[in-house]
Design a protein around this motif. Structure first.
Motif, PDB file in Angstrom:
ATOM      1  N   LEU A  75       6.472  13.678   3.111  1.00 25.80           N
ATOM      2  CA  LEU A  75       5.322  12.849   3.471  1.00 25.80           C
ATOM      3  C   LEU A  75       4.076  13.196   2.656  1.00 25.80           C
ATOM      4  O   LEU A  75       3.369  12.301   2.180  1.00 25.80           O
ATOM      5  N   MET A  76       3.782  14.495   2.494  1.00 23.20           N
ATOM      6  CA  MET A  76       2.597  14.867   1.725  1.00 23.20           C
ATOM      7  C   MET A  76       2.710  14.456   0.261  1.00 23.20           C
ATOM      8  O   MET A  76       1.763  13.864  -0.297  1.00 23.20           O
ATOM      9  N   SER A 125       0.816  -1.212   0.000  1.00 24.58           N
ATOM     10  CA  SER A 125       0.000   0.000   0.000  1.00 24.58           C
ATOM     11  C   SER A 125       0.847   1.259   0.000  1.00 24.58           C
ATOM     12  O   SER A 125       0.402   2.313  -0.395  1.00 24.58           O
ATOM     13  N   LEU A 126       2.073   1.113   0.488  1.00 26.27           N
ATOM     14  CA  LEU A 126       2.930   2.282   0.583  1.00 26.27           C
ATOM     15  C   LEU A 126       3.569   2.658  -0.742  1.00 26.27           C
ATOM     16  O   LEU A 126       4.123   3.730  -0.880  1.00 26.27           O
ATOM     17  N   VAL A 161      -3.862   7.282   7.380  1.00 27.40           N
ATOM     18  CA  VAL A 161      -3.448   6.386   6.301  1.00 27.40           C
ATOM     19  C   VAL A 161      -2.238   5.551   6.703  1.00 27.40           C
ATOM     20  O   VAL A 161      -2.161   4.350   6.417  1.00 27.40           O
ATOM     21  N   TYR A 162      -1.277   6.174   7.394  1.00 27.52           N
ATOM     22  CA  TYR A 162      -0.005   5.503   7.682  1.00 27.52           C
ATOM     23  C   TYR A 162       0.182   5.166   9.162  1.00 27.52           C
ATOM     24  O   TYR A 162       1.312   5.016   9.631  1.00 27.52           O
ATOM     25  N   LYS A 163      -0.907   5.029   9.897  1.00 28.42           N
ATOM     26  CA  LYS A 163      -0.783   4.802  11.344  1.00 28.42           C
ATOM     27  C   LYS A 163      -0.098   3.489  11.683  1.00 28.42           C
ATOM     28  O   LYS A 163       0.515   3.355  12.743  1.00 28.42           O
ATOM     29  N   MET A 176       1.103  10.711  -4.181  1.00 28.13           N
ATOM     30  CA  MET A 176       1.429   9.736  -5.225  1.00 28.13           C
ATOM     31  C   MET A 176       0.810   8.378  -4.935  1.00 28.13           C
ATOM     32  O   MET A 176       0.689   7.537  -5.828  1.00 28.13           O
ATOM     33  N   TYR A 177       0.382   8.170  -3.703  1.00 25.99           N
ATOM     34  CA  TYR A 177      -0.313   6.921  -3.364  1.00 25.99           C
ATOM     35  C   TYR A 177      -1.817   7.031  -3.613  1.00 25.99           C
ATOM     36  O   TYR A 177      -2.411   6.223  -4.319  1.00 25.99           O
ATOM     37  N   VAL A 178      -2.456   8.086  -3.060  1.00 27.67           N
ATOM     38  CA  VAL A 178      -3.923   8.139  -3.107  1.00 27.67           C
ATOM     39  C   VAL A 178      -4.466   8.661  -4.432  1.00 27.67           C
ATOM     40  O   VAL A 178      -5.621   8.395  -4.778  1.00 27.67           O
TER      41      VAL A 178
END
Length: 590
Positions: free
Chosen positions: A323-324, A5-6, A305-307, A329-331
Motif C-alpha cells: 500500500l505505501m 486516480s489509483l 487518499v483511498y477512503k 507511485m501515485y502522489v
C-alpha cells in the motif's frame, strides 16, 4: 476518488540515480573504515568497535537497526486497516527503555562481553549458553529473511524493480560493508541511512497532506472512518490490537529487542562510557516514538487518499505491504527523483537491519561456537570474523524466500522475534534477578518456554484469529470506476502473497475441528507467554532441585549500585547528611 486516480506511475532515470547513490555511499563508508582501521588486529575491535563510540552514532544506529523496512511499509498499512490505536506501541517503548536502562544495560556494560550469551555460561552452564546461541541464530536468520524479502516483493510489484535482483543487491551491499569495516562501518552507515529513511518518508507524508488539502482534512477523514480508535480498552487477549495488548505485549516485546538482543547489546558495550550508552538508549527511545508517530500518520494519509476506493479490496495490490509503495507511485510520480528517494528509504531500512544482523551473527558464532574450542591467534580470529560475515550474508539471501509464508511483515517479524526471544528474556531474568535459580531450572524453563511460545505462534499461523477478533476497520470501493485500461495485473507466481493462502490447503475442506477449538491470542502475546512460562518453570524446577547450592558471584546478578535511581538516592542522601552536618556544626559553635 476515481479509478484513474489509483493508477500509479513508474520509476524514471532520476529515481534510479538516487537509489544507486544511496548504495554507493553505503559501500564507500565500509571502504573508508578499511583505510581508517588498517592497523586493526583484534576480532573484538572488529565486532564491538573498540569500545570508543559515543552516544550520537550509537543512538542513531540503534534507531536505524530497528526502524527497518518493515516499519516503513507495514506500520502505515496496519494503521490503514486497524486504526491509529497502534500509537500505544509508544508506551511500550518508554516502559521498556526505563527497565533496560536500570537493569540490562548497566549489567551488560559492566560484564564487557562481546556475546550476550556468554553470560548464560557464566551464570548457569555451557548447555544453556549454546541453546541460547542457537535460538538467536535461528531467530535472526528468519527475521533477516523477512527484512530482505518483504520490501523487495512489495516494491517489485509496484515499481520496475526485479524481485530477486533487489534481494541479492541488498545482501551483497550489506555483506560488503560489514566485511570491510566491521561494527564501526555498520554504525556510521546507519547514521547515513536513517537520514535517507526520514527524507523519503517525509516526502510522502508532506505531498499526501498537500494533495488532501491540509493536515486537519487527513485527521477529519480518519475520524470519520473510525481510525482514531484510542478508547479500546477491551481486556480480551484474543483481540489483535487493544490498549492492553499494545502496552503489555509491546513492553515485553521491546524488552526482548532493547534488553537482551545481541545487536543492541553489542552497541551498548561499544560505547566508551556507561553514560554514553544510557544517553544513546534514551535518544533511541525518542527516535522510535517520533518515527512511530510519523508511520501512524502515514497510515492516516493512506486512508484519507483511498477512503472511497481501497486498492487492496479492489485488487490493485496483492498484499497490505504494497500500500505505501502504491501511494508513493501515485502522489510522487510527477516529481522525478522523489519516488527513488522513497525506494532508497525502504532499502536503507533493509540495509541497516540486515547489516546489524550479519554483524551480530558473526559475533555470537565466533564468541560462543568457535573461541571456546580453539586457540587461534587474533589475526586468524579477525579473518575468521570477516569470513563469518560473508557466510551469513550469503545465507540470509538464500533464506529470504522463507519469509513469504509468514503473512504481513510486521506480524511476521514480531512473531519470529518474540516466539524465540520471549523465552530467552525469561532466562536472562532468571539469572539476573533470581540468585537461587540453578542451571537445571534455567535450562528447563528455556526449553518449555520455547515450546509454549512456538505452539501458540504456529497455532496462530495455521489458525489465525477470526475477523471478529482481529476487527479490521471498514474499507470502501464505492468510488472506484475501473475499466480495462485502468486495471493492473498484479498476479505474481514468485511466492504465495499471504500466509492465509496456504492455510486453506493445510486445513482442507472437511476437517475444521481444531480450528473450532483453537483460539489464537494476539500475536503480541506470543513472546510474553514464552517469557512467563520460562520464569515460572525455572523457579519451580530450581526450588524442587535444591536451588543454587553454591554462592553466586554478585557480579553476575543485579546490583542496585548500577542503577541511576540508586545513584540519585545516594546523591540526595549525601547532600542531606552534609547539610545536617553543617547545621550541627553551626549549632555546636553557638
Amino acid at each position: 476518488m476515481s479509478g484513474d486516480s489509483l493508477v500509479a506511475g513508474s520509476l524514471v532515470a532520476a529515481d534510479y540515480v538516487v537509489f544507486a547513490l544511496m548504495l554507493v555511499v553505503s559501500t564507500s563508508i565500509g571502504v573508508y573504515f578499511v583505510w581508517a582501521n588498517r592497523g586493526q588486529e583484534s576480532s573484538r575491535d572488529f565486532l564491538t568497535g573498540g569500545r570508543i563510540l559515543t552516544a550520537f552514532p550509537v543512538s542513531i544506529s540503534l534507531t536505524a537497526s530497528f526502524m527497518s523496512s518493515i516499519t516503513v511499509l507495514s506500520t502505515p498499512a496496519e494503521t490503514y486497516i486497524y486504526g491509529a490505536i497502534c500509537l500505544y506501541f509508544g508506551i511500550g517503548y518508554i516502559l521498556a527503555t526505563v527497565v533496560v536502562s536500570e537493569v540490562f544495560l548497566p549489567f551488560f556494560y559492566r560484564m564487557a562481553i562481546t556475546s550476550a550469551y556468554e553470560y548464560l555460561e557464566m551464570r548457569f552452564n555451557r548447555a544453556t549458553r549454546l541453546l541460547g546461541t542457537v535460538i538467536f541464530i535461528f531467530q535472526t536468520l528468519l527475521y533477516t529473511g523477512i527484512v530482505i524479502y518483504g520490501p523487495a516483493l512489495a516494491l517489485s510489484q509496484i515499481a520496475d524493480i526485479d524481485l530477486w535482483g533487489g534481494i541479492i543487491t541488498t545482501g551483497i551491499v550489506c555483506t560488503l560493508y560489514c566485511t570491510l569495516g566491521g561494527l564501526k562501518a555498520v554504525v556510521w552507515t546507519d547514521v547515513f541511512q536513517i537520514g535517507i529513511m526520514i527524507s523519503g518518508f517525509m516526502a510522502v507524508i508532506i505531498k499526501s497532506v498537500i494533495l488532501q488539502g491540509g493536515l486537519f482534512k487527513v485527521i477529519s477523514d480518519s475520524q470519520q472512518g473510525g481510525r482514531l480508535n484510542f478508547l479500546d480498552f477491551d481486556i480480551n487477549p484474543m483481540r489483535k490490537y487493544t490498549f492492553w495488548t499494545l502496552v503489555i505485549g509491546g513492553t515485553l516485546n521491546n524488552l526482548v529487542i532493547s534488553g537482551i538482543h545481541q545487536p543492541q547489546v553489542q552497541r551498548y558495550v561499544s560505547c566508551k562510557t556507561i553514560t554514553h550508552a544510557r544517553i544513546a538508549l534514551y535518544i533511541y527511545m525518542v527516535g522510535m516514538c517520533t518515527f512511530l508517530v510519523f508511520t501512524v500518520f502515514a497510515g492516516m494519509c493512506l486512508f484519507s487518499v483511498y477512503k472511497n476506493c481501497d486498492p487492496w479490496t479492489a485488487g490493485q495490490v496483492s498484499s497490505l505491504d504494497q500500500l505505501m509503495p502504491y501511494l508513493v507511485m501515485y502522489v510522487l510520480t510527477d516529481h522525478s527523483g522523489l519516488p527513488g528517494l522513497f525506494v532508497a528509504a525502504v532499502w536503507s531500512g533493509a540495509l541497516s537491519t540486515v547489516s546489524t544482523s550479519i554483524n551480530a551473527l558473526a559475533a555470537v558464532t565466533l564468541e560462543d561456537l568457535i573461541k571456546p574450542y580453539t586457540n587461534m591467534s587474533e589475526k586468524h580470529l579477525l579473518w575468521l570474523s570477516k569470513g563469518l560475515t560473508v557466510f551469513y550474508g550469503i545465507l540470509c539471501i538464500a533464506l529470504a524466500g522463507l519469509a513469504s509464508v509468514l503473512g504481513t511483515m510486521i506480524q511476521a517479524s514480531v512473531t519470529v522475534f518474540t516466539a524465540t526471544g520471549g523465552p530467552l528474556l525469561g532466562t536472562f531474568i532468571l539469572g539476573i534477578l533470581f540468585p537461587f535459580t540453578n542451571s537445571k531450572g534455567a535450562l528447563s524453563g528455556l526449553l518449555l518456554g520455547l515450546a509454549a511460545s512456538s505452539c501458540v505462534s504456529i497455532g496462530g499461523l495455521i489458525y489465525p484469529p477470526s475477523p471478529a477478533m482481529a476487527r479490521p476497520l471498514p474499507l470502501s470501493t464505492e468510488g472506484c470506476d475501473f475499466n480495462a485500461t485502468d486495471s493492473f495485473n498484479w498476479t505474481s507466481t514468485a511466492f504465495p502473497k499471504e500466509s492465509i493462502s496456504i492455510i486453506t490447503s493445510l486445513n482442507g475442506d472437511g476437517n475444521h475441528q481444531l480450528a473450532d477449538i483453537w483460539q489464537s491470542p494476539s500475536y503480541l502475546y506470543f513472546g510474553p507467554i514464552g517469557t512467563v512460562t520460562t520464569i515460572i518453570v525455572g523457579l519451580v524446577v530450581s526450588l524442587f532441585t535444591g536451588g543454587q547450592r553454591s554462592r553466586v558471584d554478585s557480579r553476575v546478578t543485579f546490583m542496585k549500585e548500577d542503577t541511576t535511581f540508586y545513584y540519585l538516592f545516594m546523591l540526595i542522601k549525601d547532600r542531606v547528611m552534609s547539610r545536617e552536618a553543617k547545621s550541627n556544626t553551626t549549632e555546636s559553635r553557638l
